[in-house]
Scaffold this motif. Structure first.
Motif, PDB file in Angstrom:
ATOM      1  N   VAL A 194      14.109  -9.062 -19.827  1.00 19.45           N
ATOM      2  CA  VAL A 194      13.982  -8.296 -18.579  1.00 19.45           C
ATOM      3  C   VAL A 194      15.223  -8.522 -17.714  1.00 19.45           C
ATOM      4  N   ALA A 195      15.630  -9.794 -17.596  1.00 19.89           N
ATOM      5  CA  ALA A 195      16.817 -10.109 -16.796  1.00 19.89           C
ATOM      6  C   ALA A 195      18.050  -9.449 -17.391  1.00 19.89           C
ATOM      7  N   CYS A 196      18.142  -9.436 -18.709  1.00 19.64           N
ATOM      8  CA  CYS A 196      19.286  -8.853 -19.416  1.00 19.64           C
ATOM      9  C   CYS A 196      19.438  -7.365 -19.040  1.00 19.64           C
ATOM     10  N   VAL A 197      18.313  -6.655 -19.010  1.00 19.35           N
ATOM     11  CA  VAL A 197      18.352  -5.231 -18.635  1.00 19.35           C
ATOM     12  C   VAL A 197      18.723  -5.089 -17.161  1.00 19.35           C
ATOM     13  N   ARG A 198      18.061  -5.906 -16.312  1.00 18.84           N
ATOM     14  CA  ARG A 198      18.324  -5.814 -14.864  1.00 18.84           C
ATOM     15  C   ARG A 198      19.782  -6.149 -14.534  1.00 18.84           C
ATOM     16  N   GLU A 199      20.362  -7.059 -15.290  1.00 21.86           N
ATOM     17  CA  GLU A 199      21.761  -7.467 -15.039  1.00 21.86           C
ATOM     18  C   GLU A 199      22.754  -6.419 -15.536  1.00 21.86           C
ATOM     19  N   GLY A 200      22.255  -5.433 -16.283  1.00 15.08           N
ATOM     20  CA  GLY A 200      23.158  -4.415 -16.844  1.00 15.08           C
ATOM     21  C   GLY A 200      23.868  -4.884 -18.097  1.00 15.08           C
ATOM     22  N   HIS A 201      23.229  -5.831 -18.816  1.00 14.54           N
ATOM     23  CA  HIS A 201      23.852  -6.364 -20.028  1.00 14.54           C
ATOM     24  C   HIS A 201      23.069  -5.983 -21.286  1.00 14.54           C
ATOM     25  N   ALA A 202      22.538  -4.763 -21.297  1.00 18.53           N
ATOM     26  CA  ALA A 202      21.757  -4.352 -22.467  1.00 18.53           C
ATOM     27  C   ALA A 202      22.250  -2.999 -22.972  1.00 18.53           C
ATOM     28  N   ASN A 203      23.569  -2.828 -22.969  1.00 20.94           N
ATOM     29  CA  ASN A 203      24.114  -1.511 -23.298  1.00 20.94           C
ATOM     30  C   ASN A 203      24.279  -1.255 -24.783  1.00 20.94           C
ATOM     31  N   ASN A 204      24.399  -2.303 -25.562  1.00 19.94           N
ATOM     32  CA  ASN A 204      24.494  -2.128 -27.016  1.00 19.94           C
ATOM     33  C   ASN A 204      24.036  -3.428 -27.689  1.00 19.94           C
ATOM     34  N   PRO A 205      23.758  -3.373 -28.988  1.00 19.44           N
ATOM     35  CA  PRO A 205      23.217  -4.562 -29.672  1.00 19.44           C
ATOM     36  C   PRO A 205      24.098  -5.800 -29.535  1.00 19.44           C
ATOM     37  N   ASP A 206      25.425  -5.627 -29.609  1.00 21.11           N
ATOM     38  CA  ASP A 206      26.307  -6.798 -29.505  1.00 21.11           C
ATOM     39  C   ASP A 206      26.175  -7.466 -28.139  1.00 21.11           C
ATOM     40  N   GLU A 207      26.153  -6.632 -27.094  1.00 17.60           N
ATOM     41  CA  GLU A 207      26.034  -7.172 -25.736  1.00 17.60           C
ATOM     42  C   GLU A 207      24.676  -7.871 -25.570  1.00 17.60           C
ATOM     43  N   ILE A 208      23.641  -7.245 -26.096  1.00 20.81           N
ATOM     44  CA  ILE A 208      22.303  -7.853 -26.000  1.00 20.81           C
ATOM     45  C   ILE A 208      22.300  -9.206 -26.711  1.00 20.81           C
ATOM     46  N   ARG A 209      22.882  -9.251 -27.901  1.00 23.13           N
ATOM     47  CA  ARG A 209      22.915 -10.521 -28.648  1.00 23.13           C
ATOM     48  C   ARG A 209      23.644 -11.599 -27.840  1.00 23.13           C
ATOM     49  N   GLU A 210      24.759 -11.190 -27.201  1.00 24.89           N
ATOM     50  CA  GLU A 210      25.515 -12.176 -26.423  1.00 24.89           C
ATOM     51  C   GLU A 210      24.696 -12.688 -25.236  1.00 24.89           C
ATOM     52  N   TYR A 211      24.060 -11.757 -24.512  1.00 26.06           N
ATOM     53  CA  TYR A 211      23.359 -12.172 -23.289  1.00 26.06           C
ATOM     54  C   TYR A 211      21.955 -12.706 -23.563  1.00 26.06           C
ATOM     55  N   MET A 212      21.524 -12.635 -24.806  1.00 29.00           N
ATOM     56  CA  MET A 212      20.237 -13.256 -25.184  1.00 29.00           C
ATOM     57  C   MET A 212      20.477 -14.532 -25.995  1.00 29.00           C
ATOM     58  N   CYS A 235      11.669 -21.949 -21.877  1.00 31.85           N
ATOM     59  CA  CYS A 235      11.102 -22.196 -20.536  1.00 31.85           C
ATOM     60  C   CYS A 235      11.637 -21.226 -19.489  1.00 31.85           C
ATOM     61  N   THR A 236      12.287 -20.129 -19.925  1.00 36.00           N
ATOM     62  CA  THR A 236      12.948 -19.230 -18.966  1.00 36.00           C
ATOM     63  C   THR A 236      11.955 -18.568 -18.007  1.00 36.00           C
ATOM     64  N   VAL A 237      12.250 -18.656 -16.720  1.00 37.42           N
ATOM     65  CA  VAL A 237      11.492 -17.937 -15.688  1.00 37.42           C
ATOM     66  C   VAL A 237      12.519 -17.303 -14.747  1.00 37.42           C
ATOM     67  N   HIS A 238      12.014 -16.498 -13.806  1.00 42.48           N
ATOM     68  CA  HIS A 238      12.911 -15.924 -12.798  1.00 42.48           C
ATOM     69  C   HIS A 238      12.717 -16.645 -11.472  1.00 42.48           C
ATOM     70  N   VAL A 239      13.812 -17.018 -10.831  1.00 39.70           N
ATOM     71  CA  VAL A 239      13.774 -17.568  -9.468  1.00 39.70           C
ATOM     72  C   VAL A 239      14.584 -16.622  -8.601  1.00 39.70           C
ATOM     73  N   ASP A 240      13.900 -15.984  -7.648  1.00 41.74           N
ATOM     74  CA  ASP A 240      14.532 -14.950  -6.815  1.00 41.74           C
ATOM     75  C   ASP A 240      15.260 -13.928  -7.691  1.00 41.74           C
ATOM     76  N   GLY A 241      14.619 -13.551  -8.788  1.00 33.78           N
ATOM     77  CA  GLY A 241      15.144 -12.499  -9.664  1.00 33.78           C
ATOM     78  C   GLY A 241      16.167 -12.963 -10.682  1.00 33.78           C
ATOM     79  N   GLN A 242      16.627 -14.208 -10.578  1.00 28.79           N
ATOM     80  CA  GLN A 242      17.627 -14.715 -11.536  1.00 28.79           C
ATOM     81  C   GLN A 242      16.922 -15.541 -12.614  1.00 28.79           C
TER      82      GLN A 242
END
Ligand code: FES
Ligand code: FES
Length: 211
Positions: A166-184, A103-110
């Motif tokens: 999209v939020a993961c990239v905007r937050e700066g948390h998409a720098n490598n696969p491990d980080e992406i896995r954590e923030y997703m 159900c994830t959506v963005h509210v004021d970008g978050q």
């Protein structure tokens, strides 16, 4: 007992009989009238309508770039408002308990789980759903990357995955696969399309597209 007392006693007895009679006849009248009237009101949904009229509250919220002036029950979640009242069914209801991320959506970008967000708390906010991210004619880069990398199978979790990605990239948390896995990690895909989802996010991150 003198005559006077006798008279008072007699008068008191008459009063009490009259009171009892009035009480009983009122009760009988209430019994005769109220259930029928109440039943008729319930049959017509009047009780629900009266309750709803008192319970609804105004809400102004920007949904996908359009300011909506709504009347909602204070207890309604953002997810149910989107799906039931605005018919924006791209946002999915998985667990309805904040555990799957569908159900994830963005509210004021978050990013938020809309199943855990009371709609009333979005007064004056900008809400973006998957419908507002891109269009069929012009896909958002993350939508295009999910297709390119086959990042979905049944697709049920995909809108929530894409909003989180999209939020993961905007937050700066998409720098490598491990980080992406954590923030997703708040987004569950029961088909197990995770490897392709990570590839799609890496592609967008390193492709330089504006998200
Ligand atoms: S439906 Fe909201 S987290 Fe699962
Ligand atoms: S693609 Fe089926 S649950 Fe994610």
């Amino acid at each position: 007992m003198n005559e006077h007392e006798h008279m008072e006693g007699g008068s008191g007895h008459a009063d009490s009989s009259r009171r009892n009679f009035l009480k009983q006849s009122s009760a009988l009248a209430a019994l005769a009238l109220t259930p029928a009237a109440a039943n008729a009101a319930i049959d017509n949904g009047l009780d629900e309508k009266v309750a709803a009229a008192f319970e609804k509250m105004p809400l102004q919220v920007d949904i996908n770039g359009t300011m909506q002036k709504l009347s909602i029950e204070p207890r309604v979640t953002l997810l149910d408002l989107l799906r039931e009242q605005l018919h924006l069914t791209g946002t999915k209801k998985g667990c309805d308990h904040g555990q799957c991320g569908a159900c994830t959506v963005h509210v004021d970008g978050q990013r938020v789980n809309s199943c855990l967000t009371l709609a009333m708390t979005t007064e004056g906010c900008k809400v973006t759903t998957i419908e507002g991210l891109g269009s069929v004619d012009q896909l958002h880069p993350m939508q295009a990357a999910f297709i390119k990398h086959d990042g979905f199978q049944c697709g049920y979790c995909t809108p929530g995955q894409i909003m989180s990605a999209v939020a993961c990239v905007r937050e700066g948390h998409a720098n490598n696969p491990d980080e992406i896995r954590e923030y997703m990690s708040g987004n569950i895909c029961r088909c197990g399309a995770y490897a392709n989802i990570v590839d799609a996010i890496m592609d967008v991150k390193h492709g330089g597209a504006r998200v």
